[in-house]
Motif scaffolding. Sequence first.
Motif, PDB file in Angstrom:
ATOM      1  N   PHE A 265       0.825  -1.205   0.000  1.00 41.45           N
ATOM      2  CA  PHE A 265       0.000   0.000   0.000  1.00 41.45           C
ATOM      3  C   PHE A 265       0.862   1.259   0.000  1.00 41.45           C
ATOM      4  CE2 PHE A 265      -1.950   3.485   2.369  1.00 41.45           C
ATOM      5  CZ  PHE A 265      -3.070   3.720   1.594  1.00 41.45           C
ATOM      6  N   ASP A 266       1.876   1.273   0.846  1.00 47.81           N
ATOM      7  CA  ASP A 266       2.753   2.446   0.917  1.00 47.81           C
ATOM      8  C   ASP A 266       3.445   2.693  -0.423  1.00 47.81           C
ATOM      9  OD1 ASP A 266       2.065   2.785   3.573  1.00 47.81           O
ATOM     10  OD2 ASP A 266       3.869   1.805   4.357  1.00 47.81           O
ATOM     11  N   ALA A 267       3.888   1.628  -1.080  1.00 48.16           N
ATOM     12  CA  ALA A 267       4.574   1.771  -2.363  1.00 48.16           C
ATOM     13  C   ALA A 267       3.633   2.297  -3.439  1.00 48.16           C
ATOM     14  CB  ALA A 267       5.176   0.436  -2.784  1.00 48.16           C
ATOM     15  N   ALA A 268       2.425   1.760  -3.488  1.00 54.44           N
ATOM     16  CA  ALA A 268       1.453   2.212  -4.482  1.00 54.44           C
ATOM     17  C   ALA A 268       1.053   3.661  -4.218  1.00 54.44           C
ATOM     18  CB  ALA A 268       0.234   1.305  -4.471  1.00 54.44           C
ATOM     19  N   HIS A 269       0.822   3.986  -2.958  1.00 50.14           N
ATOM     20  CA  HIS A 269       0.438   5.350  -2.608  1.00 50.14           C
ATOM     21  C   HIS A 269       1.525   6.336  -3.029  1.00 50.14           C
ATOM     22  CE1 HIS A 269      -0.561   8.848  -0.130  1.00 50.14           C
ATOM     23  NE2 HIS A 269      -1.788   8.349  -0.006  1.00 50.14           N
ATOM     24  N   ALA A 270       2.773   6.020  -2.710  1.00 57.28           N
ATOM     25  CA  ALA A 270       3.877   6.921  -3.056  1.00 57.28           C
ATOM     26  C   ALA A 270       4.008   7.110  -4.563  1.00 57.28           C
ATOM     27  CB  ALA A 270       5.182   6.380  -2.468  1.00 57.28           C
ATOM     28  N   ALA A 271       3.754   6.056  -5.319  1.00 57.88           N
ATOM     29  CA  ALA A 271       3.910   6.128  -6.771  1.00 57.88           C
ATOM     30  C   ALA A 271       2.762   6.847  -7.459  1.00 57.88           C
ATOM     31  CB  ALA A 271       4.055   4.715  -7.338  1.00 57.88           C
ATOM     32  N   PRO A 287      -6.856   1.832  -0.389  1.00 62.37           N
ATOM     33  CA  PRO A 287      -6.708   0.634   0.454  1.00 62.37           C
ATOM     34  C   PRO A 287      -7.458  -0.576  -0.103  1.00 62.37           C
ATOM     35  CG  PRO A 287      -7.232   2.544   1.787  1.00 62.37           C
ATOM     36  CD  PRO A 287      -7.426   2.959   0.369  1.00 62.37           C
ATOM     37  N   PHE A 288      -8.656  -0.364  -0.610  1.00 64.50           N
ATOM     38  CA  PHE A 288      -9.459  -1.455  -1.144  1.00 64.50           C
ATOM     39  C   PHE A 288      -8.876  -1.948  -2.472  1.00 64.50           C
ATOM     40  CE2 PHE A 288     -12.334   1.539   1.135  1.00 64.50           C
ATOM     41  CZ  PHE A 288     -12.454   0.787   2.297  1.00 64.50           C
ATOM     42  N   ASP A 289      -8.330  -1.008  -3.266  1.00 63.83           N
ATOM     43  CA  ASP A 289      -7.675  -1.363  -4.524  1.00 63.83           C
ATOM     44  C   ASP A 289      -6.492  -2.298  -4.273  1.00 63.83           C
ATOM     45  OD1 ASP A 289      -9.440   0.509  -5.577  1.00 63.83           O
ATOM     46  OD2 ASP A 289      -7.884   1.932  -6.174  1.00 63.83           O
ATOM     47  N   VAL A 290      -5.633  -1.881  -3.357  1.00 57.87           N
ATOM     48  CA  VAL A 290      -4.412  -2.653  -3.099  1.00 57.87           C
ATOM     49  C   VAL A 290      -4.751  -4.007  -2.485  1.00 57.87           C
ATOM     50  CG1 VAL A 290      -2.275  -2.711  -1.740  1.00 57.87           C
ATOM     51  CG2 VAL A 290      -2.952  -0.606  -2.930  1.00 57.87           C
ATOM     52  N   SER A 291      -5.737  -4.037  -1.603  1.00 52.08           N
ATOM     53  CA  SER A 291      -6.134  -5.304  -0.989  1.00 52.08           C
ATOM     54  C   SER A 291      -6.612  -6.292  -2.041  1.00 52.08           C
ATOM     55  CB  SER A 291      -7.233  -5.059   0.041  1.00 52.08           C
ATOM     56  OG  SER A 291      -7.657  -6.266   0.631  1.00 52.08           O
ATOM     57  N   ARG A 292      -7.442  -5.827  -2.980  1.00 55.76           N
ATOM     58  CA  ARG A 292      -7.919  -6.727  -4.046  1.00 55.76           C
ATOM     59  C   ARG A 292      -6.771  -7.178  -4.936  1.00 55.76           C
ATOM     60  NH1 ARG A 292      -9.326 -10.983  -6.583  1.00 55.76           N
ATOM     61  NH2 ARG A 292      -9.699 -10.646  -8.791  1.00 55.76           N
ATOM     62  N   LEU A 293      -5.886  -6.266  -5.322  1.00 49.26           N
ATOM     63  CA  LEU A 293      -4.782  -6.654  -6.192  1.00 49.26           C
ATOM     64  C   LEU A 293      -3.858  -7.645  -5.489  1.00 49.26           C
ATOM     65  CD1 LEU A 293      -3.108  -6.533  -8.729  1.00 49.26           C
ATOM     66  CD2 LEU A 293      -2.166  -4.340  -7.960  1.00 49.26           C
ATOM     67  N   TRP A 294      -3.630  -7.455  -4.214  1.00 46.18           N
ATOM     68  CA  TRP A 294      -2.810  -8.397  -3.433  1.00 46.18           C
ATOM     69  C   TRP A 294      -3.423  -9.793  -3.480  1.00 46.18           C
ATOM     70  CZ3 TRP A 294       1.868  -7.499  -1.286  1.00 46.18           C
ATOM     71  CH2 TRP A 294       2.367  -8.434  -0.358  1.00 46.18           C
ATOM     72  N   ASP A 295      -4.742  -9.858  -3.290  1.00 44.71           N
ATOM     73  CA  ASP A 295      -5.431 -11.151  -3.400  1.00 44.71           C
ATOM     74  C   ASP A 295      -5.260 -11.744  -4.793  1.00 44.71           C
ATOM     75  OD1 ASP A 295      -6.330 -10.996  -0.798  1.00 44.71           O
ATOM     76  OD2 ASP A 295      -8.398 -10.471  -1.316  1.00 44.71           O
ATOM     77  N   GLU A 296      -5.423 -10.910  -5.809  1.00 46.38           N
ATOM     78  CA  GLU A 296      -5.314 -11.393  -7.186  1.00 46.38           C
ATOM     79  C   GLU A 296      -3.925 -11.956  -7.462  1.00 46.38           C
ATOM     80  OE1 GLU A 296      -6.725  -9.774 -11.597  1.00 46.38           O
ATOM     81  OE2 GLU A 296      -6.360  -8.351  -9.982  1.00 46.38           O
ATOM     82  N   TRP A 306     -16.881  -7.776  -0.207  1.00 47.93           N
ATOM     83  CA  TRP A 306     -16.697  -6.683   0.740  1.00 47.93           C
ATOM     84  C   TRP A 306     -17.927  -6.590   1.644  1.00 47.93           C
ATOM     85  CZ3 TRP A 306     -12.125  -4.664   1.422  1.00 47.93           C
ATOM     86  CH2 TRP A 306     -11.200  -4.703   0.379  1.00 47.93           C
ATOM     87  N   THR A 307     -17.687  -6.575   2.939  1.00 46.83           N
ATOM     88  CA  THR A 307     -18.729  -6.335   3.927  1.00 46.83           C
ATOM     89  C   THR A 307     -18.367  -5.079   4.701  1.00 46.83           C
ATOM     90  OG1 THR A 307     -17.627  -7.590   5.669  1.00 46.83           O
ATOM     91  CG2 THR A 307     -19.080  -8.824   4.179  1.00 46.83           C
ATOM     92  N   ALA A 308     -19.320  -4.516   5.415  1.00 45.34           N
ATOM     93  CA  ALA A 308     -19.038  -3.324   6.209  1.00 45.34           C
ATOM     94  C   ALA A 308     -17.921  -3.600   7.218  1.00 45.34           C
ATOM     95  CB  ALA A 308     -20.313  -2.860   6.911  1.00 45.34           C
ATOM     96  N   GLN A 309     -17.901  -4.792   7.784  1.00 43.65           N
ATOM     97  CA  GLN A 309     -16.853  -5.122   8.753  1.00 43.65           C
ATOM     98  C   GLN A 309     -15.497  -5.250   8.072  1.00 43.65           C
ATOM     99  OE1 GLN A 309     -17.607  -8.630  11.117  1.00 43.65           O
ATOM    100  NE2 GLN A 309     -15.497  -8.742  11.841  1.00 43.65           N
ATOM    101  N   ARG A 310     -15.445  -5.928   6.940  1.00 46.78           N
ATOM    102  CA  ARG A 310     -14.173  -6.083   6.235  1.00 46.78           C
ATOM    103  C   ARG A 310     -13.653  -4.729   5.759  1.00 46.78           C
ATOM    104  NH1 ARG A 310     -12.856  -7.962   0.500  1.00 46.78           N
ATOM    105  NH2 ARG A 310     -10.629  -8.399   0.645  1.00 46.78           N
ATOM    106  N   ASP A 311     -14.534  -3.859   5.304  1.00 42.80           N
ATOM    107  CA  ASP A 311     -14.131  -2.511   4.910  1.00 42.80           C
ATOM    108  C   ASP A 311     -13.341  -1.836   6.025  1.00 42.80           C
ATOM    109  OD1 ASP A 311     -15.523  -2.810   2.544  1.00 42.80           O
ATOM    110  OD2 ASP A 311     -17.154  -1.449   3.095  1.00 42.80           O
ATOM    111  N   ARG A 312     -13.887  -1.871   7.225  1.00 40.38           N
ATOM    112  CA  ARG A 312     -13.256  -1.199   8.355  1.00 40.38           C
ATOM    113  C   ARG A 312     -11.922  -1.841   8.706  1.00 40.38           C
ATOM    114  NH1 ARG A 312     -15.364   3.812  10.230  1.00 40.38           N
ATOM    115  NH2 ARG A 312     -17.581   3.847   9.652  1.00 40.38           N
ATOM    116  N   GLU A 313     -11.866  -3.152   8.619  1.00 39.39           N
ATOM    117  CA  GLU A 313     -10.615  -3.846   8.954  1.00 39.39           C
ATOM    118  C   GLU A 313      -9.503  -3.456   7.987  1.00 39.39           C
ATOM    119  OE1 GLU A 313     -11.885  -7.876   8.835  1.00 39.39           O
ATOM    120  OE2 GLU A 313     -12.756  -7.845  10.868  1.00 39.39           O
ATOM    121  N   VAL A 314      -9.810  -3.438   6.690  1.00 37.76           N
ATOM    122  CA  VAL A 314      -8.806  -3.070   5.695  1.00 37.76           C
ATOM    123  C   VAL A 314      -8.420  -1.603   5.856  1.00 37.76           C
ATOM    124  CG1 VAL A 314      -8.423  -2.729   3.213  1.00 37.76           C
ATOM    125  CG2 VAL A 314      -9.427  -4.860   4.047  1.00 37.76           C
TER     126      VAL A 314
END
Length: 320
Positions: A265-271, A287-296, A306-314
């Motif tokens: 996330f830090d690397a993507a944000h900086a770039a 945050p949601f973008d990077v989380s999905r790409l990491w999974d992919e 995505w659930t409301a709880q998972r949103d908050r956790e990420v």
Amino acid sequence: MATKAFASSGDLEEKEQTLEVLADGVYALTAEGDPNVGAIEGEDFLVCFDALATPVAAGDWLARLREHTGKPVRYLVLSHYHAVRTLGASAFEAEVIVAHDNTRGLIAERGEQDWASEYGRMPRLFKQPASIPGLTWPDMTFSDSAGIDLGGDRGTLELRYLGRGHTEGDIVAWLPRQGILFAGDLVESQAALYTGDAFHREWASSTLDNVAALGAETLVGGRGAVTRGRDAVDAAIEQTRHFLDVMLREVGAVHARGGALSAAFDAAHAALVDRYGAWPIFEHCLPFDVSRLWDELSGIERPVIWTAQRDREVWDQLQG
């Protein structure tokens, strides 16, 4: 350092809406980075493209549209399944709601969770949420393409599936005679990309290649201003591709060396931040973008729901 408000929950300022007449009987409503919608006149009916988040919000759009045409809505086309695009559908009283085959499946699989998720992330878009009668279900779906004869000499509105991208069910609405493309969230014009339900590699390559191959002269993206002129349309497509390519490069590098999601996330944000950081929903989406790409990249083919709880956790993990 001040804590960032969750997603777009702190964005409560109303945006100015602009209705533009793109050609005879072709309309777009944009709103400073909020979701765009559109409408196309047939000989004695309307085709509307996307529905906004609630019937009340959709009713406001229809009131603006009624200043130009009183024709009834025969078709409501849903570009994909996300709540802010679908839940206002009842306001249109459309005879037929059209979507991709995969969109129907996604509504069944995760529509309720997406509704709760998006309401939590973007509460301002849900104007009078109690007006929502329930999930929106398409009456007609297709796999590759479908045509709507507009009647008279108005030609045909072509609905096309160009490949997986923002979701696995995105469709576009193409008016070849006028060169006008309603691209949904497959292309954004000066608005950050949401890729939490995306297929990044396919989107960045074959799907955007297919969008570009249409040769549109005017493009209405999912968010941002209407893009006019072939050079500007191509630039919007390539800006979308660039955002995806940078994410793939930066997140992919961290993933390949066995790093942590937070480092990706830090690397993507900086770039990305210098070019895109001031654009609508950048901090919300990333945050949601990077989380999905990491999974992919980890071999998880289809997006985790995505659930409301998972949103908050990420969010807490990456933006907290």
